[in-house]
Design an enzyme around this catalytic site. Structure first.
Site, mmCIF file in Angstrom:
data_model
loop_
_atom_site.group_PDB
_atom_site.id
_atom_site.type_symbol
_atom_site.label_atom_id
_atom_site.label_comp_id
_atom_site.label_asym_id
_atom_site.label_seq_id
_atom_site.Cartn_x
_atom_site.Cartn_y
_atom_site.Cartn_z
ATOM 1 N N MET A 1 0.847 -1.164 0.000
ATOM 2 C CA MET A 1 0.000 0.000 0.000
ATOM 3 C C MET A 1 0.892 1.226 0.000
ATOM 4 O O MET A 1 1.901 1.248 -0.665
ATOM 5 C CB MET A 1 -0.937 -0.022 1.217
ATOM 6 C CG MET A 1 -1.791 -1.286 1.305
ATOM 7 S SD MET A 1 -2.545 -1.844 -0.220
ATOM 8 C CE MET A 1 -1.396 -3.087 -0.752
ATOM 9 N N CYS A 2 0.617 2.207 0.830
ATOM 10 C CA CYS A 2 1.492 3.368 0.900
ATOM 11 C C CYS A 2 1.114 4.184 2.108
ATOM 12 O O CYS A 2 0.176 3.869 2.843
ATOM 13 C CB CYS A 2 1.409 4.207 -0.382
ATOM 14 S SG CYS A 2 -0.058 5.249 -0.505
ATOM 15 N N ARG A 3 1.843 5.228 2.314
ATOM 16 C CA ARG A 3 1.535 6.278 3.282
ATOM 17 C C ARG A 3 1.561 7.594 2.506
ATOM 18 O O ARG A 3 2.443 7.793 1.665
ATOM 19 C CB ARG A 3 2.562 6.333 4.407
ATOM 20 C CG ARG A 3 2.749 5.062 5.224
ATOM 21 C CD ARG A 3 1.671 4.876 6.307
ATOM 22 N NE ARG A 3 0.472 4.226 5.779
ATOM 23 C CZ ARG A 3 -0.619 3.987 6.515
ATOM 24 N NH1 ARG A 3 -0.667 4.376 7.771
ATOM 25 N NH2 ARG A 3 -1.658 3.392 5.963
ATOM 26 N N VAL B 1 4.858 7.710 -0.024
ATOM 27 C CA VAL B 1 5.840 6.630 -0.151
ATOM 28 C C VAL B 1 5.048 5.368 -0.495
ATOM 29 O O VAL B 1 3.960 5.145 0.028
ATOM 30 C CB VAL B 1 6.672 6.442 1.129
ATOM 31 C CG1 VAL B 1 7.614 7.618 1.317
ATOM 32 C CG2 VAL B 1 5.789 6.269 2.366
ATOM 33 N N ASN C 1 -3.990 5.438 -1.395
ATOM 34 C CA ASN C 1 -3.488 4.496 -0.404
ATOM 35 C C ASN C 1 -4.485 3.345 -0.341
ATOM 36 O O ASN C 1 -5.589 3.521 0.172
ATOM 37 C CB ASN C 1 -3.349 5.180 0.963
ATOM 38 C CG ASN C 1 -3.073 4.186 2.076
ATOM 39 O OD1 ASN C 1 -2.533 3.117 1.843
ATOM 40 N ND2 ASN C 1 -3.445 4.543 3.287
#
Length: 269
Positions: free
Chosen positions: A1-3, A88, A115
């Site tokens: 996933m991501c932040r 990120v 996200n």
């Protein structure tokens, strides 16, 4: 996933938001505190920001981890802005797009990040491709689910939808086509921040005179951070944050039905 994180407020160096806080996005790339899916965000990163007098944002994106870019901290130390969006990435499915797959995506004055993950991609969203102009499909920056979701959002924005409506209708359309998807979307035009909480964490920090931050998770231990409930649309500017519940697709009365307004949530003092 991501932040991901978006900031709107007084002009500050990029690093004041992305690098300096104890649990900044930079640190979240290898040590997130509240990430529900995945553990390391090392498959690319990016930041987009706005300069005075220019409505089109600049971007800096790379395919590798943010900690591996020796130039980024210097860039973040000297570039100043009053509005940014950064992310990120932890890739859901390995691909060849590399830098092009790293958020933020851009179109006109907008920056966008996703996200989450679309369940059953790409087959689950194939029926939605017919609703997009061919040029939108051919202009996608990458071949992943996030880029396609961005194409859906951007098509609505270009048709004149308000930012909140564009995000809400896209989330409901994708959730209907691909149940179980995680659709935390983040959007800014430099004048406001719009986001959805749908399957993952979302927080905001609003302080008078110090701007507004919307992020996957708090970047410090300030007690004024507020967690956004799941299935919620967030619309914020430099002073106010409004939260609106999003209905599950089966509860909506028509395809693409928008959110139901609720009493605005006051910003913390």
């Amino acid at each position: 996933m991501c932040r991901h994180v978006a900031y709107l407020g007084p002009e500050v160096p990029l690093g004041a938001v992305l690098c300096e806080p104890e649990h900044s996005l930079f640190r979240q790339s290898w040590a997130p505190r509240r990430q529900r899916y995945g553990t390391v965000n090392a498959d690319g990163f990016g930041v987009g920001w706005y300069a005075d007098g220019d409505p089109v944002p600049g971007r800096y994106r790379r395919a590798g981890p943010i900690w591996g870019d020796l130039s980024f901290t210097d860039l973040a130390r000297v570039v100043r802005t009053g509005a940014l969006l950064a992310a990120v990435r932890d890739a859901t499915v390995p691909g060849a797009d590399q830098e092009a797959a790293a958020a933020p995506y851009a179109g006109g004055p907008w920056l966008f990040s996703h996200n989450g993950a679309v369940a059953g991609w790409p087959g689950s969203l194939a029926p939605l491709a017919g609703g997009l102009p061919a040029v939108e499909i051919l202009s996608m920056e990458a071949r992943n689910d996030s880029a396609f979701v961005w194409a859906l959002v951007l098509n609505r924005l270009r048709a004149g939808d308000e930012e909140g409506q564009a995000l809400a209708d896209t989330v409901l359309e994708v959730a209907r086509a691909a149940p179980g998807s995680r659709l935390n979307l983040l959007l800014t035009s430099g004048d406001g921040i719009t986001a959805t909480a749908w399957g993952d964490t979302l927080w905001y920090l609003a302080r008078p005179g110090r701007g507004t931050v919307v992020a996957s998770e708090p970047y410090d231990d300030d007690p004024h951070w507020v967690e956004v409930p799941d299935r919620t649309l967030l619309v914020a500017d430099r002073t106010d944050v409004l939260l609106t519940p999003l209905k599950e697709p089966e509860e909506t009365g028509r395809p693409g039905a928008g959110p139901v307004p609720v009493t605005p949530k006051e910003s913390p003092a």
